[in-house]
Design an enzyme around this catalytic site. Structure first.
Site, mmCIF file in Angstrom:
data_model
loop_
_atom_site.group_PDB
_atom_site.id
_atom_site.type_symbol
_atom_site.label_atom_id
_atom_site.label_comp_id
_atom_site.label_asym_id
_atom_site.label_seq_id
_atom_site.Cartn_x
_atom_site.Cartn_y
_atom_site.Cartn_z
ATOM 1 N N ARG A 185 0.831 -1.202 0.000
ATOM 2 C CA ARG A 185 0.000 0.000 0.000
ATOM 3 C C ARG A 185 0.863 1.249 0.000
ATOM 4 O O ARG A 185 1.894 1.296 0.656
ATOM 5 C CB ARG A 185 -0.885 0.024 1.253
ATOM 6 C CG ARG A 185 -1.826 -1.137 1.422
ATOM 7 C CD ARG A 185 -3.003 -1.150 0.514
ATOM 8 N NE ARG A 185 -3.803 0.048 0.545
ATOM 9 C CZ ARG A 185 -5.041 0.109 0.045
ATOM 10 N NH1 ARG A 185 -5.614 -0.956 -0.491
ATOM 11 N NH2 ARG A 185 -5.701 1.236 0.074
ATOM 12 N N VAL A 186 0.399 2.232 -0.729
ATOM 13 C CA VAL A 186 1.106 3.504 -0.701
ATOM 14 C C VAL A 186 0.377 4.495 0.212
ATOM 15 O O VAL A 186 0.820 5.608 0.409
ATOM 16 C CB VAL A 186 1.270 4.102 -2.116
ATOM 17 C CG1 VAL A 186 2.151 3.214 -2.958
ATOM 18 C CG2 VAL A 186 -0.082 4.310 -2.778
ATOM 19 N N ASP A 187 -0.769 4.067 0.743
ATOM 20 C CA ASP A 187 -1.470 4.932 1.695
ATOM 21 C C ASP A 187 -1.317 4.330 3.087
ATOM 22 O O ASP A 187 -0.521 3.435 3.300
ATOM 23 C CB ASP A 187 -2.950 5.062 1.308
ATOM 24 C CG ASP A 187 -3.620 3.698 1.162
ATOM 25 O OD1 ASP A 187 -2.991 2.676 1.496
ATOM 26 O OD2 ASP A 187 -4.778 3.660 0.719
ATOM 27 N N ASP A 188 -2.086 4.837 4.042
ATOM 28 C CA ASP A 188 -1.896 4.360 5.408
ATOM 29 C C ASP A 188 -2.844 3.231 5.752
ATOM 30 O O ASP A 188 -3.597 3.275 6.724
ATOM 31 C CB ASP A 188 -2.027 5.539 6.372
ATOM 32 C CG ASP A 188 -0.906 6.529 6.130
ATOM 33 O OD1 ASP A 188 0.248 6.077 6.030
ATOM 34 O OD2 ASP A 188 -1.178 7.737 6.008
#
Ligand code: WTA
Length: 689
Positions: free
Chosen positions: A557-560
Site C-alpha cells: 500500500r502507498v497509503d496508510d
C-alpha cells in the site's frame, strides 16, 4: 523445454495488449528455474506449468490467454455479454447498452453500470439454476467444526431448502427488497445460508467479521440501519469461547444511544459453544433461529431484481476516517465473481474447493459463497483456527475432504506438510514469499500444482491481476497478468502512464463488471478517494512494479492502510482507538514487515503529561484497541514516544517512523526539515523499552 508456447505465437497478437505481448516477446529468453535454488534476481525465476496441467486447463496456453484477453479489451460489451447470457439465468435481458461508465471526475459524476435493466437473482443462479441442471444431490457445503470430528454436509437441494426457510422468515418480519441485514456470524453453514437468503429476497447483507468489537459493529449498524441483526450465541475459536451475542447486545445498546434501534436480533444457537440457558436474552427483540426458521416452508419465491440493485455492503478500512461501506450490485458482481473463480482456479466439476477466508471479508464473499456456488462447486466451510488443535489441522482437512483447490493467505504455507489431492493453490492478501512458493511448488505440488497469487481488493469484487494456471509461466511472488477485461496501468506521481519496465502507482483504466459502484451514503468520498488522485483512472492505493517481461509485482500500500494476516486495517483507525485511552496524548501507527502475518502493527505513543511509561499502561492501551476495533487490530509493539517527528507545519513524518520501526536506522534520510530533529534520537534510544 516445456514452455506452453513459443515466441512465434505472439506475432499474431497485435500491440493492443501491451504488457503481455511485451512479456511474450521476452519469454523465450527466460530461464526456467524449478529446482529450489533462487536465481540471482527474482525477475528471472520462472515456474512453468506442467504439460499435464496445461493440457487439461481451461486456458491451456499463453496464446489462448492473449486471444481471450485481447477480445475482452477490444470489445468488453461483447466479451462479457456472451458470458453473462450463456452461463447465467436472466429473467429479462439487459437493455441496449451492456455497460456504461464515467471514470473521469472532470467529466461529471463517476458512474459504473453493467447489464442495467437486466433482471436476475444471484441466489437463483447459485442454487435453483444448478439444481435444475442436475446438481441437486451434489454436496454444496462440507462443514468442518472447530473440534475435529464434528462436521456436517448440505447438498445443493438441502441448501436451497435452508435458504428458503430463512428467506421466508425474514419476509415474515418485514424484511424486503433493498433492506439492510447486518450479519455477525462465525463460519457456520448459517453464514452462507444467510447471505443467500438475503440475496433471494433482494435484501442487502452487510456481513461484519465476527472478530470486530461491539464498537465497530455498532458503527456499522448505525451507518446502514438494518431491521434485523443475525448472530449466534457463541463460537469456539481454537480453545477459546467467544460470546458473540454479548458483543451484539453491547453494540445494540451503543446503536440505540445513536438513535438507531434494531427490531429483531435473530440468534442461532451454536450448542457446541454455549447453551441457551446461559445466553443473555432480551425478550421482544431476541429470537432463537431454531425456534422460528425451521417452521417456514422450504420453498420461497425469488425476488427478481435489476442488475444494478445492490447485493451487499461490506465495510472496509481506508487511510482516514471511519470505515467505508463498499457497495456491490447484482449483475456485474455475479458474472465477475463466477468467471474469475472459474478461470483463476481452472475449476472442474469434480473439484473440492476450500478457501480458508472468513465470510466477514471480501474473499469469503466472492470465493467462499458466490463465486464457487455460482459454478455449482463443492465448498469446504471451516469454523475453526488453522492451528487448532495442532499446526497440521489444515492439511488434515485437505486430506479428509480430498480438497483439490486450496485458496489461502500465503502465511499458511509455512506449515510444511504435504497433501497429494491438491491440484491448484491460490493465495491472496499479500505477495507470496518466493521461498515458500518455491517449496510449495516443488514439494507439496510435486512440481505439478500451479499456484495462483491473486491480487485484488474489496472494491474490485474479484481477482484483478492473477495467474491463470496452465496459461502462463509463473514467477514466484508476482501476481503476473491482468484478468480478462482488466486494464492495469502504472502511473507516476503526476498521473502519467508509464511504459515497459516501471514502478509506480497502480491504477485501472475502464471499468470491469465486478467493480464497486459507490461507498454507501457517500458517493463524494468514493470519487475523492478512488478517482480524483489520478483523473481518469481508478486508483487502487497499491504500488506496483512491472518487470522487463511485463509481470506485475505488487509492492504494498502507498497509503496508510496495512494488511495483517489478511485483515485490512487503517492506521488512522488504530490511532483513534489509542487516543481514546485517557492517558494517550498522541499516537502514530505504522505497519512493519512480519514473517508470519505479512505486516504487524507498530504504534508510537505519547502519554499525556504527568503519566509515565509502564507495562500496565502498555497493556491497557492494547486492550483499548481490542475493545474499539477488535483483537486482530491490537498493536504488536508500543514504542514510547516523548515526541513524534513532525514537519514545521505539524505533519507527522511517517517515513521516518517506518524506518525506526523496522530498525533501518541508517536509512532515516533527511531529518533536517523536522521541527525538532532531536525527537528522532529520543525515539531511537527508547526503541527497546
Ligand atoms: C493487498 C483482499 C499483494 C493489497 C482481497 C490490496 C495483495 C489489499 C494481494 C486489499 C496480493 C491483496 N499480493 N498484495 N496477491 N492481494 N493484496 O480489500 O494491498 O481486504 O490493496 O481485499 O490487500 O485488501 P482487501
Amino acid at each position: 523445454n516445456n514452455l506452453p508456447t513459443t515466441a512465434s505465437h505472439f506475432r499474431h497478437v497485435d500491440a493492443m495488449v501491451p504488457q503481455p505481448s511485451a512479456a511474450a516477446a521476452k519469454l523465450s529468453q527466460l530461464k526456467a528455474v524449478v529446482l529450489g535454488e533462487a536465481p540471482a534476481s527474482e525477475d528471472d525465476e520462472v515456474v512453468v506449468p506442467s504439460h499435464e496441467f496445461s493440457r487439461q486447463a481451461l486456458v491451456p496456453s499463453t496464446q489462448k490467454y492473449l486471444e481471450m484477453y485481447k477480445s475482452s479489451i477490444e470489445d468488453p460489451a461483447k466479451f462479457w455479454s456472451s458470458i453473462a447470457s450463456s452461463e447465467f439465468y436472466w429473467k429479462q435481458r439487459w437493455g441496449d447498452q451492456v455497460y456504461s461508465e464515467n471514470l473521469d471526475a472532470r467529466k461529471g459524476n463517476i458512474k459504473i453500470e453493467w447489464f442495467k435493466s437486466g433482471i436476475t437473482n444471484v441466489c437463483y443462479n447459485c442454487l435453483d439454476r444448478n439444481i435444475d441442471a442436475g446438481l441437486g444431490d451434489k454436496i454444496a457445503i462440507y462443514w468442518e467444526s472447530n473440534e475435529p470430528g464434528f462436521d456436517a454436509t448440505l447438498t445443493y437441494s438441502e441448501l436451497l431448502h435452508r435458504v428458503c426457510q430463512l428467506a421466508n422468515y425474514l419476509k415474515s418480519i418485514g424484511v424486503g427488497k433493498g433492506d439492510a441485514v447486518v450479519v455477525y456470524l462465525p463460519m457456520l453453514m448459517e453464514l452462507p445460508i444467510t447471505m443467500l437468503a438475503c440475496a433471494r429476497i433482494g435484501a442487502v447483507h452487510s456481513v461484519v467479521f465476527a472478530g470486530f468489537s461491539a464498537e465497530s459493529l455498532a458503527q456499522r449498524i448505525v451507518d446502514c440501519k438494518p431491521k434485523v441483526v443475525i448472530t449466534c450465541n457463541a463460537v469456539k475459536r481454537g480453545p477459546k469461547t467467544i460470546h458473540l451475542k454479548d458483543i451484539v447486545d453491547a453494540a445494540l445498546i451503543e446503536s440505540a444511544n445513536n438513535r438507531i434501534s434494531v427490531d429483531v436480533c435473530l440468534t442461532y444457537e451454536n450448542q457446541s459453544a454455549q447453551n441457551r440457558e446461559s445466553t443473555k436474552w432480551e425478550k421482544g427483540r431476541d429470537v432463537w433461529w431454531e425456534d422460528v426458521v425451521p417452521k417456514f416452508p422450504t420453498s420461497c419465491d425469488v425476488e427478481w431484481v435489476d442488475a444494478e440493485d445492490p447485493l451487499f455492503l461490506l465495510y472496509t478500512s481506508g487511510s482516514t476516517g471511519k470505515p467505508k461501506g463498499v457497495l456491490h450490485t447484482t449483475g456485474g458482481y455475479m458474472v465477475y465473481a463466477a468467471t474469475t473463480f472459474k478461470y483463476a482456479f481452472d475449476y472442474k466439476d469434480s473439484d473440492v474447493y476450500w478457501c480458508t477466508a472468513d465470510c466477514g471479508w471480501i474473499t469469503g464473499h466472492s470465493y467462499v459463497t458466490y463465486g464457487p456456488m455460482l459454478n455449482g462447486a463443492t465448498v469446504v466451510v471451516f469454523e475453526g483456527a488453522p492451528n487448532y488443535p495442532d499446526p497440521g489441522r489444515c492439511w488434515d482437512i485437505v486430506d479428509k475432504y480430498k480438497v483439490t483447490i486450496f485458496y489461502t493467505a500465503p502465511t499458511l504455507y509455512v506449515t510444511r506438510y504435504s497433501r497429494r489431492s491438491l491440484r491448484v493453490l491460490g493465495s491472496v492478501g499479500e505477495p507470496i514469499n518466493p521461498t515458500s512458493c518455491r517449496w510449495f511448488f516443488n514439494v507439496v505440488g510435486g512440481s505439478s500444482c500451479p499456484i495462483s497469487d491473486t491480487w485484488w481488493q474489496t472494491e474490485t469484487g474479484g481477482f484483478m491481476i492473477t495467474p491463470l494456471p496452465g496459461a502462463w509461466p509463473q514467477k514466484p511472488g508476482s501476481a503476473t497478468f491482468p484478468f480478462f477485461g482488466v486494464q492495469p496501468v502504472i502511473v507516476d506521481e503526476k498521473g502519467v502512464e508509464l511504459d515497459g519496465e516501471c514502478n509506480g502507482y497502480l491504477c485501472v483504466k475502464s471499468s470491469w463488471p465486478g467493480a464497486f459502484r459507490t461507498l454507501y451514503g457517500d458517493h463524494e468520498r468514493y470519487e475523492t478517494t478512488y478517482f480524483k488522485p489520478f483523473p481518469g483512472y481508478y486508483f487502487t492505493g497499491d504500488g506496483c512494479r512491472r518487470d522487463k517481461d511485463g509481470y506485475h509485482w505488487l509492492t504494498g500500500r502507498v497509503d496508510d492502510v496495512i494488511n495483517v494476516s489478511g485483515h485490512r486495517i487503517g492506521t488512522a483507525e488504530v490511532e483513534s482507538a489509542l487516543v481514546f485511552h485517557p492517558h494517550c496524548a498522541e499516537a502514530a501507527v505504522v505497519g512493519v514487515e512480519h514473517e508470519v502475518k505479512g505486516q504487524s502493527i507498530y504504534a508510537f505513543v505519547t502519554p499525556v503529561e504527568g503519566i509515565s511509561y509502564s507495562d500496565e499502561l502498555r497493556k491497557s492501551l492494547i486492550l483499548t484497541v481490542r475493545k474499539q476495533i477488535g483483537a486482530f487490530a491490537a498493536p504488536d509493539k508500543i514504542h514510547w514516544a516523548p515526541g513524534l517527528p513532525k514537519t514545521r507545519s505539524g505533519k507527522i513524518m511517517r517515513r521516518i517512523l517506518r524506518k525506526i520501526a523496522s530498525r533501518q536506522l541508517d536509512e532515516l534520510g533527511d531529518t533536517s526539515t523536522l521541527a525538532d530533529p532531536g525527537v528522532v534520537d529520543q525515539l531511537i534510544e527508547l526503541a527497546d523499552d
